[in-house]
Design a protein around this motif. Structure first.
Motif, mmCIF file in Angstrom:
data_model
loop_
_atom_site.group_PDB
_atom_site.id
_atom_site.type_symbol
_atom_site.label_atom_id
_atom_site.label_comp_id
_atom_site.label_asym_id
_atom_site.label_seq_id
_atom_site.Cartn_x
_atom_site.Cartn_y
_atom_site.Cartn_z
ATOM 1 N N ALA A 1 0.907 -1.089 -0.069
ATOM 2 C CA ALA A 1 0.112 0.039 -0.173
ATOM 3 C C ALA A 1 0.846 1.104 0.016
ATOM 4 N N GLU A 2 1.860 1.263 0.743
ATOM 5 C CA GLU A 2 2.597 2.486 0.837
ATOM 6 C C GLU A 2 3.659 2.871 -0.566
ATOM 7 N N LYS A 3 3.797 1.626 -1.167
ATOM 8 C CA LYS A 3 4.404 1.592 -2.594
ATOM 9 C C LYS A 3 3.364 2.215 -3.592
ATOM 10 N N PHE A 4 2.234 1.957 -3.453
ATOM 11 C CA PHE A 4 1.068 2.391 -4.428
ATOM 12 C C PHE A 4 0.590 3.915 -4.213
ATOM 13 N N LEU A 5 0.885 4.147 -2.607
ATOM 14 C CA LEU A 5 0.685 5.517 -2.256
ATOM 15 C C LEU A 5 1.765 6.664 -3.194
ATOM 16 N N ILE A 6 3.164 6.355 -3.185
ATOM 17 C CA ILE A 6 3.991 6.923 -3.661
ATOM 18 C C ILE A 6 3.653 7.316 -5.055
ATOM 19 N N GLY A 7 3.086 6.335 -5.967
ATOM 20 C CA GLY A 7 2.560 6.353 -7.193
ATOM 21 C C GLY A 7 1.368 7.342 -7.508
ATOM 22 N N GLU B 1 -8.613 -1.309 0.761
ATOM 23 C CA GLU B 1 -9.795 -1.940 1.734
ATOM 24 C C GLU B 1 -9.295 -3.280 2.157
ATOM 25 N N GLY B 2 -8.747 -4.065 1.252
ATOM 26 C CA GLY B 2 -8.575 -5.471 1.281
ATOM 27 C C GLY B 2 -7.379 -5.840 2.119
ATOM 28 N N VAL B 3 -6.427 -4.769 2.356
ATOM 29 C CA VAL B 3 -5.282 -4.923 3.131
ATOM 30 C C VAL B 3 -5.336 -4.855 4.589
ATOM 31 N N GLU B 4 -4.745 -5.611 5.159
ATOM 32 C CA GLU B 4 -4.868 -5.750 6.888
ATOM 33 C C GLU B 4 -3.751 -4.784 7.239
ATOM 34 N N PHE B 5 -4.030 -3.969 8.380
ATOM 35 C CA PHE B 5 -2.869 -3.125 8.879
ATOM 36 C C PHE B 5 -2.999 -3.230 10.518
ATOM 37 N N SER B 6 -1.641 -3.433 10.959
ATOM 38 C CA SER B 6 -1.556 -3.663 12.450
ATOM 39 C C SER B 6 -2.115 -2.545 13.062
ATOM 40 N N ASP B 7 -2.112 -1.104 12.647
ATOM 41 C CA ASP B 7 -2.496 -0.096 13.029
ATOM 42 C C ASP B 7 -3.530 0.587 12.406
ATOM 43 N N ALA B 8 -4.832 0.548 12.596
ATOM 44 C CA ALA B 8 -6.038 0.980 12.101
ATOM 45 C C ALA B 8 -5.740 2.768 11.538
ATOM 46 N N ALA B 9 -5.242 3.401 12.486
ATOM 47 C CA ALA B 9 -4.752 4.934 12.259
ATOM 48 C C ALA B 9 -3.853 4.933 11.040
ATOM 49 N N LYS B 10 -2.794 4.188 11.023
ATOM 50 C CA LYS B 10 -2.089 4.226 9.857
ATOM 51 C C LYS B 10 -2.777 4.036 8.701
ATOM 52 N N LYS B 11 -3.697 3.139 8.596
ATOM 53 C CA LYS B 11 -4.383 2.936 7.227
ATOM 54 C C LYS B 11 -5.339 4.118 6.954
ATOM 55 N N ASN B 12 -5.935 4.561 7.961
ATOM 56 C CA ASN B 12 -6.673 5.754 7.662
ATOM 57 C C ASN B 12 -5.919 6.845 7.238
ATOM 58 N N ASP B 13 -4.775 6.884 7.605
ATOM 59 C CA ASP B 13 -3.956 8.208 7.133
ATOM 60 C C ASP B 13 -3.483 8.044 5.737
ATOM 61 N N LEU B 14 -3.083 6.827 5.444
ATOM 62 C CA LEU B 14 -2.874 6.639 3.893
ATOM 63 C C LEU B 14 -4.125 6.993 3.139
ATOM 64 N N ILE B 15 -5.161 6.548 3.576
ATOM 65 C CA ILE B 15 -6.438 6.781 2.765
ATOM 66 C C ILE B 15 -6.771 8.266 2.821
ATOM 67 N N GLY B 16 -6.608 8.915 3.829
ATOM 68 C CA GLY B 16 -6.703 10.396 3.897
ATOM 69 C C GLY B 16 -5.871 11.211 2.965
ATOM 70 N N GLN B 17 -4.709 10.869 2.769
ATOM 71 C CA GLN B 17 -3.698 11.345 1.955
ATOM 72 C C GLN B 17 -4.393 11.175 0.405
ATOM 73 N N VAL B 18 -4.562 9.811 -0.024
ATOM 74 C CA VAL B 18 -5.060 9.880 -1.175
ATOM 75 C C VAL B 18 -6.335 10.469 -1.467
ATOM 76 N N LYS B 19 -7.430 10.922 -0.644
ATOM 77 C CA LYS B 19 -8.504 11.371 -0.913
ATOM 78 C C LYS B 19 -8.198 12.937 -0.991
ATOM 79 N N THR B 20 -7.071 13.439 -0.362
ATOM 80 C CA THR B 20 -6.768 14.698 -0.623
ATOM 81 C C THR B 20 -6.338 15.102 -1.781
ATOM 82 N N ILE B 21 -5.358 13.974 -2.462
ATOM 83 C CA ILE B 21 -4.746 14.223 -3.774
ATOM 84 C C ILE B 21 -6.018 14.150 -4.639
#
Length: 535
Positions: free
Chosen positions: A43-49, A113-133
């Motif tokens: 997910a982090e790699k695709f975030l950079i894309g 959505e289908g990727v499990e994260f150990s920390d839900a806040a981290k997942k939400n942060d990535l989603i928030g970044q992409v929604k802003t973009i």
């Protein structure tokens, strides 16, 4: 902070999930989600894309050329037709009608959505970044073209043949996206270049100000202030230098590294004598907008303005924003007025295409030239949002909602006092209408060269309801003529202006409020996609 994003961008190939080129849905290096979307690391790699090219870097530097404050001589670069009002659907017009980034964000949000994260806040942060973009992309397109399609993740070109949504529908989508993103985001970014709450709020602030939703703009600006992370830099000119890239005033900037992910566009801004192209240059209209150093406009009695020496005794931001004839530059006197200097052809006024046709060059990001080892490979980081815009946006919104107040005057004084300008004259600017005039001028000169002027003169109206652009972009664009007095010791008085000459004729009609949709896009979707009025 560590420039983690720059290093990741420099080494990342972009990923996608589709095979159609309709609506930019076809990254040629597409990989199957079944094999790539497994872990947090994926997910982090695709975030950079999603970050690669997300910000309107070209527009930050070029867009003032489409206003009365700038000029783009080289027609193939895409902004001259916009500024001159000669746009057509098949012309050389800067093209922002692209869904590639939006599709990339759609795919990210679908697959994470289908990727499990150990920390839900981290997942939400990535989603928030992409929604802003994604919201930023829709904001640009909605503002520049009117209603555009709110697209899904399509598998075929036929599925992607969808109609345009309305301006209001896209605006609601932008607001909803940002309202979802803000609580998901971290208060501060993990490294330079990443999106956090301040960036999402700044986008909400700018968008709602442009849409004249003043309460929303004021609330977003106040929320940025309440974060307590940003403040005005003590030095205005420091903001636009390499030395100022970690300034607390900067909310978001496009990241670059001179070796790994360089910015070469800066070189194109320098004048011919410095080896540049004069691709985007300021105009005398901008110079005329600056107040005198005593706080009076040049038209007011007692201002001290001298048309023969138009650069003397001006708001200090003028000399920090524009390289003007007569100033000291690179150990010499900058001469863009004389055809010859000491019997030799003047490279800054010899008729070459790369000479500034307005006799002016931007100082923002260019001065001093010595800050760059190679102007064609710089680490210049154009600013997307900064705190001064927050103060100006709050001031404008509050004045439109409630009129003048000590709070508004205080914010304007912060910005003015930073460069040594006097406090606002509250007697002269004591009504909503007169203070509106000042706020608009203050915003214009503070943010000149940062890509916001065209949007401002389109959204601002005069007392009759007519767009300001209809006044300032109709008629001839002129440059000063004259000579440089080599014996004058005051740099602001070395230029002796004797007249003016035509740069180009300009036209702005009401339908120029929007750009034409490229004919190539219409040809792919003739039944659903209709051209903007007037083109």
């Amino acid at each position: 902070m560590k420039r983690l994003l720059v290093y990741m961008l420099s080494g990342m190939a972009l990923f996608g999930t589709s095979c159609s080129d309709f609506l930019d849905t076809a990254p040629l290096n597409a990989l199957s989600p079944a094999t790539t979307w497994k872990t947090e690391g994926d997910a982090e790699k695709f975030l950079i894309g999603c970050y690669d090219g997300w910000a309107d870097e070209t527009g930050i530097l070029y867009w003032d050329c489409a206003s009365d404050f700038g000029f783009n001589f080289h027609a193939h670069e895409g902004w001259r037709e916009i500024g001159a009002g000669t746009m057509s659907s098949t012309g050389n017009v800067a093209n922002y009608y692209s869904f590639g980034m939006i599709r990339r964000c759609n795919d990210f949000l679908k697959n994470i959505e289908g990727v499990e994260f150990s920390d839900a806040a981290k997942k939400n942060d990535l989603i928030g970044q992409v929604k802003t973009i994604r919201a930023y992309q829709y904001f640009l397109m909605n503002w520049l073209y009117g209603g555009v399609a709110i697209i899904d993740s399509y598998e075929t070109a036929d599925e992607a043949k969808v109609p345009r949504n309305t301006v209001e529908e896209v605006k609601k989508f932008i607001y909803d996206e940002l309202d979802e993103a803000v609580p998901m985001l971290n208060d501060a970014p993990k490294a330079s270049g990443y999106i956090a709450k301040g960036t999402a709020l700044a986008l909400k602030m700018r968008a709602s100000l442009f849409y004249a939703d003043y309460q929303l703009a004021k609330d977003a600006a106040k929320a940025i202030m309440d974060l307590g992370q940003y403040e005005l830099d003590p030095s205005f000119e420091n903001l636009f230098m390499v030395a100022g890239q970690n300034s607390k005033e900067i909310i978001a900037a496009v990241q670059h590294d001179e070796n790994l992910y360089s910015n070469w566009m800066i070189a194109t801004m320098y004048n011919n004598g410095d080896g540049g192209w004069s691709s985007m240059v300021p105009t005398q209209n901008l110079i005329d907008t600056y107040e005198m150093s005593n706080g009076l406009t040049k038209e007011e009695a007692g201002s001290g303005y001298d048309a023969t020496h138009p650069f003397a005794n001006r708001d200090p931001r003028m000399a920090m924003t524009v390289l003007y004839p007569g100033m000291d530059w690179n150990g010499e006197v900058l001469n863009t007025l004389d055809k010859e200097i000491n019997g030799k052809s003047n490279p800054n006024n010899n008729g070459a295409n790369n000479c500034s046709k307005t006799r002016l060059t931007w100082a923002k990001y260019l001065a001093p030239m010595s800050q760059y080892n190679d102007v064609w490979s710089t680490n210049c980081q154009p600013i997307i949002f900064r705190y001064a815009e927050v103060l100006l946006s709050y001031a404008e919104a509050e004045n439109e909602l409630n009129g003048p107040s000590a709070e508004v005057y205080g914010m304007l004084n912060q910005i003015r006092n930073r460069v040594g300008m006097p406090d606002v004259d509250q007697n002269k600017y004591g009504s909503k209408e007169t203070l509106r005039e000042l706020i608009r001028r203050e915003r214009s000169v503070e943010l000149a060269g940062e890509g916001l002027r065209r949007q401002d003169i389109i959204r601002w109206t005069d007392a009759s309801g007519k767009m300001v652009a209809e006044t300032v972009l109709n008629g001839p664009l002129k440059a000063i003529t004259g000579t440089i007095d080599p014996n004058e010791t005051d740099p602001t008085k070395r230029a002796v202006v004797t007249g003016s000459e035509l740069v180009e004729e300009r036209v702005f009609k009401p339908y120029h409020r929007y750009l034409p949709i490229p004919q190539s896009a219409i040809d792919k979707n003739k039944e659903q996609l209709k051209q903007n009025e007037g083109y």
